[in-house]
Enzyme design. Structure first.
Site, short mmCIF file in Angstrom:
data_model
loop_
_atom_site.label_atom_id
_atom_site.label_comp_id
_atom_site.label_asym_id
_atom_site.label_seq_id
_atom_site.Cartn_x
_atom_site.Cartn_y
_atom_site.Cartn_z
CG HIS A 235 -2.03 -0.64 1.09
ND1 HIS A 235 -3.08 -1.34 0.00
CD2 HIS A 235 -2.37 -1.84 1.81
CE1 HIS A 235 -3.54 -2.22 1.01
NE2 HIS A 235 -3.38 -2.89 1.66
CB CYS A 290 -2.76 3.55 -3.55
SG CYS A 290 -3.91 2.77 -4.19
#
Length: 403
Positions: A235, A290
């Site tokens: 992430h 992301c």
């Protein structure tokens, strides 16, 4: 045959890919050279590719000439280019039963296979699904492109690659990256197919990520390498990658982040000052995270919760620092700043899987920048747009698979 395997041992340990080793284990189990317990021992006790290969070869050598002959024959069947490169004298007819003595009669070689048709020579064979560069293509590219990074001869080089893949996180509010194992396996197989000895780590804290990078940057083998790949999958947000210990807190109204790795830290660790072994050699950074919270289409996103972007550094300072410290980098991000990156829990992330497919198909005649553009083009009607960042390549980088 046992003596032949002993002579080839070091070369096989260096060059047998993970898929080839797995195929050999299956073959030798089927031929009853290995038993199930031995196969499980090799797999479970050796997390690294080279260690698996070393254990496999040593076990087979102890079993005698017949077993070694089967091993060489299976290598030839599964990877003819490797067998030709290291001059394996295999493809021999096997005796009908186990030889009990090294004094057994010599086995006559099998007749040579007919040459490949002319149209097949230009493409050669595929290795782990990677289309290989033909000699004709290699000459055409090197004659046409004057400013390309040189590659070392494969029997005289040591290519290294690093993969860090975080899947599970300590903070219960951060979702598990289901399907990331497909990306890890696919990227390992891809880079090993390009001749890299891949070091991989999973589920690291931010500090462990930094320590792993520093240890990898300090490896003496880089002096015998012509390039490296650095792959980070986790992430993240605009300029950070989450460690497994990532945490966001608000103290007296002020946001505080811990357990994060700055993308700047990657460039700093591997720049010309801190990693002299890779100086003037291409360093390819691939980041699957992301970079913000803006959504496009709905699949499974790699974000945990909305967050503001980190403030960018002063452009002029960054440029000066890059000129003085950084050259020969290219960073390929899974998505543009402030946007989400998408993952299918059944197949892996869209970015990594698309990148693997295109690199396998086009690396034989395309530079890394052209490959990245093809990946971007494949997303033009999709839900995210990969982007090239902080590019300081001074020449074109071709992988020339098969060379």
């Amino acid at each position: 045959m046992a003596e032949n395997v002993k002579k080839l041992r070091l070369e096989l340990i260096k060059r047998c890919s993970a898929p080839l080793i797995q195929g050999l284990l299956d073959d030798l189990l089927h031929e009853e050279i290995l038993i199930q317990d031995e196969v499980e021992q090799i797999i479970q006790c050796n997390p690294m590719r080279a260690d698996k290969c070393r254990d496999l070869i040593d076990i087979v050598i102890k079993k005698g000439n017949y077993s070694c002959n089967v091993l060489l024959q299976k290598i030839t069947q599964r990877d003819r280019m490797l067998s030709e490169d290291i001059r394996i004298t295999a493809a021999l007819p096997l005796p009908s039963q186990e030889e009990n003595s090294s004094d057994a009669q010599a086995i006559p070689p099998a007749p040579e296979e007919p040459p490949l048709p002319k149209q097949e020579k230009s493409r050669q064979q595929e290795n782990n699904g990677i289309t290989l560069c033909s000699h004709k293509e290699f000459l055409e590219i090197t004659n046409k492109e004057k400013d390309i990074y040189p590659i070392l001869q494969k029997w005289n080089r040591k290519r290294l690659a690093l993969i860090i893949c975080n899947i599970k996180f300590h903070d219960g509010t951060i979702t598990e990256r289901k399907g990331a194992n497909f990306d890890l396996d696919g990227m390992r197989e891809l880079l090993e197919g390009f001749g890299y000895d891949v070091q991989f780590k999973t589920n690291l804290t931010a500090e462990e990520m930094r320590a792993t990078m520093k240890t990898f940057a300090a490896r003496s083998d880089h002096k015998d390498s012509d390039s490296t790949f650095l792959v980070f999958m986790s992430h993240g947000e605009r300029n950070i990658i989450y460690g497994t210990d990532f945490k966001r807190e608000y103290i007296e109204g002020q946001e505080r982040l811990t357990g994060d790795l700055l993308v700047d830290d990657i460039h700093e660790t591997f720049n010309n000052i801190n990693c002299p072994g890779l100086r003037e050699k291409p360093k390819i950074i691939l980041i699957q995270t992301c970079r913000g919270h803006n959504k496009s289409k709905q699949l499974v996103s790699d974000n945990s919760q909305p967050s503001p972007s980190i403030k960018q550094e002063d452009i002029e300072d960054d440029g000066m620092r890059m000129i003085l410290k950084e050259t020969d980098f290219i960073c390929f991000y899974s998505t543009t700043p402030d946007t989400l990156s998408y993952r299918d829990p059944r197949r892996g992330t869209l970015f990594i899987q698309r990148l693997i497919d295109i690199m396998k198909k086009d690396a034989h005649n395309s530079s890394i920048e052209d490959i990245f553009r093809k990946v971007q083009l494949s997303f033009k009607d999709g839900c995210q747009m990969p982007t090239q960042d902080r590019k300081t390549l001074l020449k074109k980088f071709f992988l020339f698979p098969g060379y």
